[in-house]
Design a protein around this motif. Sequence first.
Motif, PDB file in Angstrom:
ATOM      1  N   GLN A   1       0.581  -1.435  -0.003  1.00 47.79           N
ATOM      2  CA  GLN A   1      -0.112  -0.125  -0.396  1.00 47.79           C
ATOM      3  C   GLN A   1       0.753   1.367   0.256  1.00 47.79           C
ATOM      4  O   GLN A   1       1.794   1.610   0.261  1.00 47.79           O
ATOM      5  CB  GLN A   1      -1.440   0.521   1.399  1.00 47.79           C
ATOM      6  CG  GLN A   1      -1.455  -0.725   0.682  1.00 47.79           C
ATOM      7  CD  GLN A   1      -3.026  -0.509   0.188  1.00 47.79           C
ATOM      8  OE1 GLN A   1      -2.900   0.508  -0.291  1.00 47.79           O
ATOM      9  NE2 GLN A   1      -4.466  -0.832   0.785  1.00 47.79           N
ATOM     10  N   VAL A   2       0.532   2.011  -0.393  1.00 47.70           N
ATOM     11  CA  VAL A   2       1.448   3.756  -0.763  1.00 47.70           C
ATOM     12  C   VAL A   2       0.067   4.377  -0.135  1.00 47.70           C
ATOM     13  O   VAL A   2      -1.050   4.718  -0.730  1.00 47.70           O
ATOM     14  CB  VAL A   2       2.149   3.740  -2.189  1.00 47.70           C
ATOM     15  CG1 VAL A   2       2.195   5.076  -2.347  1.00 47.70           C
ATOM     16  CG2 VAL A   2       3.120   2.783  -2.271  1.00 47.70           C
ATOM     17  N   GLN A   3       0.714   5.340   0.653  1.00 49.00           N
ATOM     18  CA  GLN A   3      -0.621   6.210   1.108  1.00 49.00           C
ATOM     19  C   GLN A   3       0.218   8.076   0.795  1.00 49.00           C
ATOM     20  O   GLN A   3       1.548   8.197   0.755  1.00 49.00           O
ATOM     21  CB  GLN A   3      -0.278   6.212   2.050  1.00 49.00           C
ATOM     22  CG  GLN A   3      -1.491   4.982   2.877  1.00 49.00           C
ATOM     23  CD  GLN A   3      -1.848   5.448   3.914  1.00 49.00           C
ATOM     24  OE1 GLN A   3      -1.277   5.103   5.391  1.00 49.00           O
ATOM     25  NE2 GLN A   3      -3.317   5.330   4.496  1.00 49.00           N
ATOM     26  N   LEU A   4      -0.188   8.748   0.614  1.00 52.67           N
ATOM     27  CA  LEU A   4       0.370   9.959   0.836  1.00 52.67           C
ATOM     28  C   LEU A   4      -0.858  11.398   1.606  1.00 52.67           C
ATOM     29  O   LEU A   4      -1.668  10.824   0.940  1.00 52.67           O
ATOM     30  CB  LEU A   4      -0.241  10.535  -1.084  1.00 52.67           C
ATOM     31  CG  LEU A   4       1.439  10.503  -2.345  1.00 52.67           C
ATOM     32  CD1 LEU A   4       1.038   9.252  -2.686  1.00 52.67           C
ATOM     33  CD2 LEU A   4       0.899  11.263  -3.303  1.00 52.67           C
ATOM     34  N   VAL A   5       0.405  12.384   2.211  1.00 53.69           N
ATOM     35  CA  VAL A   5      -0.550  12.499   3.046  1.00 53.69           C
ATOM     36  C   VAL A   5      -0.094  14.091   2.678  1.00 53.69           C
ATOM     37  O   VAL A   5       1.241  14.894   3.075  1.00 53.69           O
ATOM     38  CB  VAL A   5      -0.655  11.864   4.986  1.00 53.69           C
ATOM     39  CG1 VAL A   5      -1.122  13.261   5.820  1.00 53.69           C
ATOM     40  CG2 VAL A   5      -0.393  10.584   4.971  1.00 53.69           C
ATOM     41  N   GLU A   6      -1.438  14.955   2.802  1.00 54.29           N
ATOM     42  CA  GLU A   6      -1.036  16.461   2.746  1.00 54.29           C
ATOM     43  C   GLU A   6      -1.542  17.512   4.073  1.00 54.29           C
ATOM     44  O   GLU A   6      -1.463  16.723   4.944  1.00 54.29           O
ATOM     45  CB  GLU A   6      -1.457  17.168   1.900  1.00 54.29           C
ATOM     46  CG  GLU A   6      -1.356  16.160   0.374  1.00 54.29           C
ATOM     47  CD  GLU A   6      -2.570  15.941  -0.192  1.00 54.29           C
ATOM     48  OE1 GLU A   6      -2.746  16.345  -0.924  1.00 54.29           O
ATOM     49  OE2 GLU A   6      -3.732  15.297   1.218  1.00 54.29           O
ATOM     50  N   SER A   7      -0.175  18.542   4.132  1.00 55.01           N
ATOM     51  CA  SER A   7      -0.011  19.013   5.873  1.00 55.01           C
ATOM     52  C   SER A   7      -0.085  20.677   5.388  1.00 55.01           C
ATOM     53  O   SER A   7       0.367  20.764   4.463  1.00 55.01           O
ATOM     54  CB  SER A   7       0.245  17.831   7.010  1.00 55.01           C
ATOM     55  OG  SER A   7       1.505  17.976   6.338  1.00 55.01           O
ATOM     56  N   GLY A   8      -0.144  21.308   5.927  1.00 59.01           N
ATOM     57  CA  GLY A   8      -0.129  23.061   5.890  1.00 59.01           C
ATOM     58  C   GLY A   8      -1.270  23.718   5.561  1.00 59.01           C
ATOM     59  O   GLY A   8      -0.449  24.993   5.127  1.00 59.01           O
ATOM     60  N   GLY A   9      -2.145  23.222   4.922  1.00 57.29           N
ATOM     61  CA  GLY A   9      -2.963  23.884   4.596  1.00 57.29           C
ATOM     62  C   GLY A   9      -3.596  25.252   5.682  1.00 57.29           C
ATOM     63  O   GLY A   9      -2.978  24.483   6.797  1.00 57.29           O
ATOM     64  N   GLY A  10      -4.500  25.734   5.758  1.00 59.43           N
ATOM     65  CA  GLY A  10      -4.860  26.451   6.598  1.00 59.43           C
ATOM     66  C   GLY A  10      -5.311  27.974   5.451  1.00 59.43           C
ATOM     67  O   GLY A  10      -5.357  28.597   4.027  1.00 59.43           O
ATOM     68  N   LEU A  11      -5.406  29.219   6.872  1.00 59.21           N
ATOM     69  CA  LEU A  11      -6.228  29.973   6.445  1.00 59.21           C
ATOM     70  C   LEU A  11      -5.042  31.035   6.283  1.00 59.21           C
ATOM     71  O   LEU A  11      -4.526  30.781   7.122  1.00 59.21           O
ATOM     72  CB  LEU A  11      -8.118  30.821   6.590  1.00 59.21           C
ATOM     73  CG  LEU A  11      -8.430  32.325   6.893  1.00 59.21           C
ATOM     74  CD1 LEU A  11      -8.480  32.181   4.888  1.00 59.21           C
ATOM     75  CD2 LEU A  11      -9.204  32.190   8.234  1.00 59.21           C
ATOM     76  N   VAL A  12      -5.243  32.518   5.400  1.00 56.60           N
ATOM     77  CA  VAL A  12      -3.972  32.914   4.895  1.00 56.60           C
ATOM     78  C   VAL A  12      -4.781  34.240   4.625  1.00 56.60           C
ATOM     79  O   VAL A  12      -5.180  34.751   3.653  1.00 56.60           O
ATOM     80  CB  VAL A  12      -2.202  32.437   4.246  1.00 56.60           C
ATOM     81  CG1 VAL A  12      -3.095  32.133   2.911  1.00 56.60           C
ATOM     82  CG2 VAL A  12      -1.548  33.402   4.757  1.00 56.60           C
ATOM     83  N   GLN A  13      -4.271  35.420   4.589  1.00 57.20           N
ATOM     84  CA  GLN A  13      -4.658  36.192   4.038  1.00 57.20           C
ATOM     85  C   GLN A  13      -3.370  37.119   2.975  1.00 57.20           C
ATOM     86  O   GLN A  13      -2.384  36.317   2.196  1.00 57.20           O
ATOM     87  CB  GLN A  13      -3.962  37.872   5.221  1.00 57.20           C
ATOM     88  CG  GLN A  13      -5.157  38.223   6.121  1.00 57.20           C
ATOM     89  CD  GLN A  13      -4.434  39.411   7.214  1.00 57.20           C
ATOM     90  OE1 GLN A  13      -3.806  39.955   6.705  1.00 57.20           O
ATOM     91  NE2 GLN A  13      -5.406  39.434   8.114  1.00 57.20           N
TER      92      GLN A  13
END
Length: 120
Positions: free
Chosen positions: A1-13
């Motif tokens: 099994q291969v997994q890709l996990v993103e992080s770092g998104g959010g609200l920015v001005q």
Amino acid sequence: QVQLVESGGGLVQPGGSLRLSCAVSGSIFSIYTMGWHRQAPGKQRELVAEIRSGGSTIYADSVKGRFTISRDNAENTVYLSMSSLKPEDTAVYYCNADVFSSALRIRNYWGQGTQVTVSS
């Protein structure tokens, strides 16, 4: 099994910066092209940037000069550094990678997506 996990998104001005990360894990032999796509509400998913195993990159015209894609091959991770963000950059950002795994074939895998919202 291969997994890709993103992080770092959010609200920015508007005018702000964010850095997205995407870690690839599993029974991996090699990772070839890695990339970032995005999909805004009511719009089709579009390529933002991609980076090949040798380091060459391509960018969508709309992000050239503002976004930088990079990768850490030792960590099986791809990054997207975003600066001078605009409201029109608001979208769900997805990473993808061409992976040669223990399944003994090359397949394109996708992450689950991370929301980026640019708003004052």
